[in-house]
Design an enzyme around this catalytic site. Sequence first.
Site, PDB file in Angstrom:
ATOM      1  N   HIS A 428       0.815  -1.210   0.000  1.00 43.29           N
ATOM      2  CA  HIS A 428       0.000   0.000   0.000  1.00 43.29           C
ATOM      3  C   HIS A 428       0.855   1.270   0.000  1.00 43.29           C
ATOM      4  O   HIS A 428       0.346   2.372  -0.217  1.00 43.29           O
ATOM      5  CB  HIS A 428      -0.927   0.006   1.222  1.00 43.29           C
ATOM      6  CG  HIS A 428      -2.208   0.739   1.000  1.00 43.29           C
ATOM      7  ND1 HIS A 428      -2.471   1.459  -0.142  1.00 43.29           N
ATOM      8  CD2 HIS A 428      -3.303   0.902   1.789  1.00 43.29           C
ATOM      9  CE1 HIS A 428      -3.659   2.012  -0.077  1.00 43.29           C
ATOM     10  NE2 HIS A 428      -4.194   1.697   1.107  1.00 43.29           N
ATOM     11  N   ASP A 432      -2.308   2.186  -4.658  1.00 42.54           N
ATOM     12  CA  ASP A 432      -3.536   2.612  -3.989  1.00 42.54           C
ATOM     13  C   ASP A 432      -4.639   1.577  -4.206  1.00 42.54           C
ATOM     14  O   ASP A 432      -4.547   0.702  -5.066  1.00 42.54           O
ATOM     15  CB  ASP A 432      -3.980   3.974  -4.524  1.00 42.54           C
ATOM     16  CG  ASP A 432      -2.972   5.066  -4.203  1.00 42.54           C
ATOM     17  OD1 ASP A 432      -2.289   4.932  -3.167  1.00 42.54           O
ATOM     18  OD2 ASP A 432      -2.868   6.023  -4.993  1.00 42.54           O
TER      19      ASP A 432
END
Length: 457
Positions: A428, A432
């Site tokens: 992450h 995204d």
Amino acid sequence: MLSHSRCLTRNFSRSLSVIRQGNNALARRATAALSPSLSVSPNNVKYDPRSSVFQIQYFRTSVVYRNEVVTVKTPAFAESVTEGDVRWEKAVGDTVSEDEVVCEIETDKTSVQVPAPAAGVIEELLVPDGGKVEGGTPLFKLRKGAGAPKAEAAPTAEAPTAAAPPPSAAPPPASTVGPIPTTMPAVPPVPAHAMDSKPVSAIKPTAAPAAPTAPAEGGVKGARTESRVKMNRMRLRIAQRLKEAQNTCAMLTTFNEVDMSNITEMRKLYKDAFLKKHNIKLGFMSAFVKAAAYALSDQPAVNAVIDDTTKEIVYRDYVDISVAVATPKGLVVPVIRNVEGMNFTDIEKAINLLGEKARKNELAVEDMDGGTFTISNGGVFGSMFGTPIINPPQSAILGMHGIFDRPVAISGKVEIRPMMYVALTYDHRLIDGREAVTFLRRIKSVVEDPRVLLLDM
């Protein structure tokens, strides 16, 4: 003038004869001095081949070569591998043939087999079992062409037994027996309980009593044992890399489900023709590999990686997909390179080749080096659901699972369809949620309808 010429010719001939006789005498004396046992005649010199210096040297050279002891060293490793652990397949005194595996060196990524350079006998092991070695470290000594000492030791050990005289040949001991009795000895009394025995036909066979599995009363019930096995280098390296991934990446997993009806129907329809033409089976993995390459081209962030040293994002314009393969020694991830330019046939051939290498333990470090994305297929073991762990330094991994019939809503109706759960675990820090979900939906659309690839949609 003529008479004078004849005299000169006659004198010259006599001189040549004297010279020849002198040379023959010198030759006879020299030969007698070198080998007095030879019989020499003026016209015929007998030659003994045993006195040939060339024959003696050749014989000695051949013996030295046959019993030559060579030291076999550790082969050179790849650049990313520095050392490995030795696992011996042979012991001292074992006879080996040429190219027979003597030991196996386990490294962080693969196992390297060390064959015998020639036929012979293992003279000495220079590294203990489980010892660490580097490239060029001496491993063992091999005596070329020597016979097997173990096979010759058996008759030698049996020789004393065979040479021993039979028991019947020993002289009989002195007789100490008295006169032969003329009456039968008294019969011992039979116990009373024996008279009440049942007839043989009435006795039923009973099983032998089982060995006691529990200790005496008051002890612990059942055997509670433990065994310890040293972790091999590959397993240790896998554990280290997985823990590093958890400590480094901000891992997040998103899920989706894929309707496998169309791809299953396509495989059922063309699998025989595909096998006949290409001599390999058509599986589901090629569809997911091709779909992943298509989705990675559409979402380049999933194919990228963070360079922690320079704090930069490295985008790749090529797709190298690592396919996780389970082996008895651990999980290996051979790489299929340049997947973006492959079709289903090319992918199936590459997967088949890498799988064959993995089964024969012939995967080299180069086969597993690199990779921009990984696919793990836990469905072959019956997995229904799971969250894979990223294979660093990559940024994402796709997890495939088993195909199970489940009720799903199709156009307002409930139907039974072959469904598969898929999971994408991603870093992450770089990817995204929008990119991850879009990537997974691209894979879903391509697998459910391969015509999307033809239309480039």
